[in-house]
Motif scaffolding. Structure first.
Motif, PDB file in Angstrom:
ATOM      1  N   LEU A  77       0.826  -1.205   0.000  1.00 39.96           N
ATOM      2  CA  LEU A  77       0.000   0.000   0.000  1.00 39.96           C
ATOM      3  C   LEU A  77       0.862   1.258   0.000  1.00 39.96           C
ATOM      4  CD1 LEU A  77      -2.919  -0.889   2.433  1.00 39.96           C
ATOM      5  CD2 LEU A  77      -3.027  -0.578  -0.041  1.00 39.96           C
ATOM      6  N   THR A  78       1.938   1.229   0.747  1.00 33.95           N
ATOM      7  CA  THR A  78       2.831   2.381   0.795  1.00 33.95           C
ATOM      8  C   THR A  78       3.424   2.641  -0.581  1.00 33.95           C
ATOM      9  OG1 THR A  78       3.325   1.993   3.124  1.00 33.95           O
ATOM     10  CG2 THR A  78       4.911   3.321   1.878  1.00 33.95           C
ATOM     11  N   GLU A  79       3.850   1.570  -1.263  1.00 32.70           N
ATOM     12  CA  GLU A  79       4.430   1.718  -2.597  1.00 32.70           C
ATOM     13  C   GLU A  79       3.385   2.160  -3.621  1.00 32.70           C
ATOM     14  OE1 GLU A  79       6.093  -2.126  -3.373  1.00 32.70           O
ATOM     15  OE2 GLU A  79       7.750  -1.830  -1.973  1.00 32.70           O
ATOM     16  N   ALA A  80       2.169   1.635  -3.522  1.00 32.52           N
ATOM     17  CA  ALA A  80       1.150   1.893  -4.534  1.00 32.52           C
ATOM     18  C   ALA A  80       0.462   3.244  -4.373  1.00 32.52           C
ATOM     19  CB  ALA A  80       0.101   0.782  -4.516  1.00 32.52           C
ATOM     20  N   ILE A  81       0.021   3.544  -3.170  1.00 32.30           N
ATOM     21  CA  ILE A  81      -0.769   4.767  -2.979  1.00 32.30           C
ATOM     22  C   ILE A  81      -0.319   5.619  -1.810  1.00 32.30           C
ATOM     23  CG2 ILE A  81      -2.838   3.834  -4.065  1.00 32.30           C
ATOM     24  CD1 ILE A  81      -3.946   3.279  -1.243  1.00 32.30           C
ATOM     25  N   GLY A  82       0.624   5.132  -1.046  1.00 27.81           N
ATOM     26  CA  GLY A  82       1.051   5.849   0.146  1.00 27.81           C
ATOM     27  C   GLY A  82       0.086   5.600   1.295  1.00 27.81           C
ATOM     28  N   MET A  83       0.547   5.839   2.486  1.00 24.01           N
ATOM     29  CA  MET A  83      -0.280   5.654   3.674  1.00 24.01           C
ATOM     30  C   MET A  83      -0.074   6.831   4.600  1.00 24.01           C
ATOM     31  SD  MET A  83       0.168   1.605   4.568  1.00 24.01           S
ATOM     32  CE  MET A  83      -1.195   1.614   5.724  1.00 24.01           C
ATOM     33  N   SER A  84      -1.144   7.220   5.258  1.00 22.17           N
ATOM     34  CA  SER A  84      -1.046   8.304   6.227  1.00 22.17           C
ATOM     35  C   SER A  84      -0.359   7.787   7.485  1.00 22.17           C
ATOM     36  CB  SER A  84      -2.441   8.823   6.586  1.00 22.17           C
ATOM     37  OG  SER A  84      -3.150   7.844   7.341  1.00 22.17           O
ATOM     38  N   ALA A  85       0.049   8.698   8.323  1.00 17.68           N
ATOM     39  CA  ALA A  85       0.683   8.309   9.587  1.00 17.68           C
ATOM     40  C   ALA A  85      -0.283   7.477  10.432  1.00 17.68           C
ATOM     41  CB  ALA A  85       1.134   9.547  10.355  1.00 17.68           C
ATOM     42  N   GLU A  86      -1.564   7.838  10.404  1.00 12.56           N
ATOM     43  CA  GLU A  86      -2.561   7.098  11.175  1.00 12.56           C
ATOM     44  C   GLU A  86      -2.713   5.669  10.644  1.00 12.56           C
ATOM     45  OE1 GLU A  86      -7.057   7.759  12.865  1.00 12.56           O
ATOM     46  OE2 GLU A  86      -6.552   8.630  10.932  1.00 12.56           O
ATOM     47  N   GLN A  87      -2.702   5.518   9.333  1.00 12.35           N
ATOM     48  CA  GLN A  87      -2.806   4.184   8.739  1.00 12.35           C
ATOM     49  C   GLN A  87      -1.580   3.337   9.081  1.00 12.35           C
ATOM     50  OE1 GLN A  87      -3.415   5.589   4.758  1.00 12.35           O
ATOM     51  NE2 GLN A  87      -5.597   5.081   4.797  1.00 12.35           N
ATOM     52  N   LYS A  88      -0.403   3.951   9.026  1.00 10.07           N
ATOM     53  CA  LYS A  88       0.817   3.227   9.388  1.00 10.07           C
ATOM     54  C   LYS A  88       0.783   2.808  10.852  1.00 10.07           C
ATOM     55  CE  LYS A  88       3.781   5.383   5.940  1.00 10.07           C
ATOM     56  NZ  LYS A  88       4.913   6.284   5.699  1.00 10.07           N
ATOM     57  N   GLN A  89       0.264   3.689  11.700  1.00 13.39           N
ATOM     58  CA  GLN A  89       0.144   3.373  13.125  1.00 13.39           C
ATOM     59  C   GLN A  89      -0.826   2.212  13.327  1.00 13.39           C
ATOM     60  OE1 GLN A  89      -1.422   6.603  15.457  1.00 13.39           O
ATOM     61  NE2 GLN A  89      -0.852   5.662  17.394  1.00 13.39           N
ATOM     62  N   ALA A  90      -1.918   2.195  12.579  1.00 16.07           N
ATOM     63  CA  ALA A  90      -2.890   1.106  12.684  1.00 16.07           C
ATOM     64  C   ALA A  90      -2.274  -0.222  12.253  1.00 16.07           C
ATOM     65  CB  ALA A  90      -4.123   1.416  11.834  1.00 16.07           C
ATOM     66  N   MET A  91      -1.505  -0.198  11.185  1.00  8.92           N
ATOM     67  CA  MET A  91      -0.833  -1.424  10.721  1.00  8.92           C
ATOM     68  C   MET A  91       0.180  -1.903  11.767  1.00  8.92           C
ATOM     69  SD  MET A  91      -1.934  -2.511   7.832  1.00  8.92           S
ATOM     70  CE  MET A  91      -2.563  -2.099   6.240  1.00  8.92           C
ATOM     71  N   ALA A  92       0.912  -0.965  12.348  1.00 10.58           N
ATOM     72  CA  ALA A  92       1.882  -1.333  13.375  1.00 10.58           C
ATOM     73  C   ALA A  92       1.176  -1.938  14.589  1.00 10.58           C
ATOM     74  CB  ALA A  92       2.706  -0.116  13.787  1.00 10.58           C
ATOM     75  N   ALA A  93       0.022  -1.379  14.954  1.00  8.85           N
ATOM     76  CA  ALA A  93      -0.743  -1.926  16.078  1.00  8.85           C
ATOM     77  C   ALA A  93      -1.220  -3.338  15.765  1.00  8.85           C
ATOM     78  CB  ALA A  93      -1.928  -1.024  16.399  1.00  8.85           C
ATOM     79  N   ALA A  94      -1.699  -3.559  14.554  1.00  6.92           N
ATOM     80  CA  ALA A  94      -2.164  -4.894  14.160  1.00  6.92           C
ATOM     81  C   ALA A  94      -1.006  -5.888  14.167  1.00  6.92           C
ATOM     82  CB  ALA A  94      -2.812  -4.831  12.779  1.00  6.92           C
ATOM     83  N   ARG A  95       0.135  -5.470  13.617  1.00  5.72           N
ATOM     84  CA  ARG A  95       1.321  -6.360  13.655  1.00  5.72           C
ATOM     85  C   ARG A  95       1.707  -6.670  15.095  1.00  5.72           C
ATOM     86  NH1 ARG A  95       3.584  -2.838  10.243  1.00  5.72           N
ATOM     87  NH2 ARG A  95       5.197  -2.331  11.735  1.00  5.72           N
ATOM     88  N   GLY A  96       1.620  -5.669  15.952  1.00  9.76           N
ATOM     89  CA  GLY A  96       1.955  -5.860  17.362  1.00  9.76           C
ATOM     90  C   GLY A  96       1.076  -6.894  18.032  1.00  9.76           C
ATOM     91  N   VAL A  97      -0.217  -6.903  17.695  1.00  9.88           N
ATOM     92  CA  VAL A  97      -1.134  -7.908  18.252  1.00  9.88           C
ATOM     93  C   VAL A  97      -0.640  -9.303  17.882  1.00  9.88           C
ATOM     94  CG1 VAL A  97      -3.466  -8.884  18.061  1.00  9.88           C
ATOM     95  CG2 VAL A  97      -3.160  -6.417  18.316  1.00  9.88           C
ATOM     96  N   TYR A  98      -0.331  -9.495  16.613  1.00 11.15           N
ATOM     97  CA  TYR A  98       0.099 -10.822  16.169  1.00 11.15           C
ATOM     98  C   TYR A  98       1.510 -11.171  16.665  1.00 11.15           C
ATOM     99  CZ  TYR A  98      -4.112 -11.395  13.456  1.00 11.15           C
ATOM    100  OH  TYR A  98      -5.429 -11.556  13.082  1.00 11.15           O
ATOM    101  N   GLN A  99       2.371 -10.180  16.818  1.00  8.99           N
ATOM    102  CA  GLN A  99       3.694 -10.449  17.385  1.00  8.99           C
ATOM    103  C   GLN A  99       3.576 -10.921  18.834  1.00  8.99           C
ATOM    104  OE1 GLN A  99       5.461  -6.629  16.583  1.00  8.99           O
ATOM    105  NE2 GLN A  99       6.405  -7.330  14.674  1.00  8.99           N
ATOM    106  N   ARG A 100       2.675 -10.296  19.584  1.00  3.90           N
ATOM    107  CA  ARG A 100       2.460 -10.724  20.973  1.00  3.90           C
ATOM    108  C   ARG A 100       1.842 -12.121  21.019  1.00  3.90           C
ATOM    109  NH1 ARG A 100       1.386  -5.361  21.092  1.00  3.90           N
ATOM    110  NH2 ARG A 100      -0.888  -5.567  20.965  1.00  3.90           N
ATOM    111  N   ARG A 101       0.930 -12.396  20.100  1.00  5.98           N
ATOM    112  CA  ARG A 101       0.341 -13.739  20.049  1.00  5.98           C
ATOM    113  C   ARG A 101       1.394 -14.788  19.718  1.00  5.98           C
ATOM    114  NH1 ARG A 101      -5.459 -12.921  16.859  1.00  5.98           N
ATOM    115  NH2 ARG A 101      -6.399 -11.576  18.447  1.00  5.98           N
ATOM    116  N   ALA A 102       2.295 -14.470  18.804  1.00  2.39           N
ATOM    117  CA  ALA A 102       3.359 -15.406  18.443  1.00  2.39           C
ATOM    118  C   ALA A 102       4.264 -15.653  19.642  1.00  2.39           C
ATOM    119  CB  ALA A 102       4.164 -14.876  17.261  1.00  2.39           C
ATOM    120  N   ALA A 103       4.625 -14.586  20.342  1.00  2.00           N
ATOM    121  CA  ALA A 103       5.498 -14.732  21.512  1.00  2.00           C
ATOM    122  C   ALA A 103       4.819 -15.569  22.591  1.00  2.00           C
ATOM    123  CB  ALA A 103       5.873 -13.357  22.058  1.00  2.00           C
ATOM    124  N   ALA A 104       3.517 -15.367  22.779  1.00  2.00           N
ATOM    125  CA  ALA A 104       2.788 -16.116  23.802  1.00  2.00           C
ATOM    126  C   ALA A 104       2.634 -17.585  23.421  1.00  2.00           C
ATOM    127  CB  ALA A 104       1.406 -15.494  24.022  1.00  2.00           C
TER     128      ALA A 104
END
Length: 141
Positions: A77-104
């Motif tokens: 998405l960043t390469e194709a259309i760009g992402m706002s700071a809020e969208q990037k933050q949302a993606m980082a939050a979603a990745r964080g959820v799954y990273q914590r699940r993987a660690a657990a």
């Protein structure tokens, strides 16, 4: 956080699938219930149907795959259309959820970074990674 994940899902456009059907109005067969073949076809075409993700029954593998897939969605998405700071933050939050699940869910001597790299190598089709990422985002919404 759910709002951030929902924003990420909307950024991908996956949440608008139902809206498009509603805008078209009732189908000519709206009075008859769908057949099993029609239901099966709808499931196969659905963005939430993801055989790559469904094949992962281990919670650890699913979490690592979702982390990698959401990363791929953000990159495309960043390469194709760009992402706002809020969208990037949302993606980082979603990745964080799954990273914590993987660690657990990690047991024994599992190396999350090495496993993530293995998942990237095993899942090289960018379109399939996008579908997987969308499915992972939808699970959080």
């Amino acid at each position: 956080m759910i709002a951030l994940v929902a924003a990420a899902c909307i950024a991908v456009g996956a949440c608008a699938v139902e809206d498009a059907a509603e805008k078209r109005g009732p189908s000519p067969r709206s009075e008859a219930p769908p057949t099993e073949a029609e239901r099966r076809a709808a499931r196969l075409l659905s963005l939430s149907n993801n055989s790559t993700l469904d094949a992962k029954t281990d919670p650890y593998d699913r979490a690592v795959l979702c982390t990698v897939a959401i990363e791929a969605v953000q990159q495309r998405l960043t390469e194709a259309i760009g992402m706002s700071a809020e969208q990037k933050q949302a993606m980082a939050a979603a990745r964080g959820v799954y990273q914590r699940r993987a660690a657990a869910a990690a047991t024994g001597a599992r190396d999350i970074r090495a496993d993530a790299e293995r998942m990237r190598t095993e899942n090289e089709d960018p379109n399939q990674m996008m579908r997987t990422g969308v499915a992972c985002l939808r699970q959080l919404a």
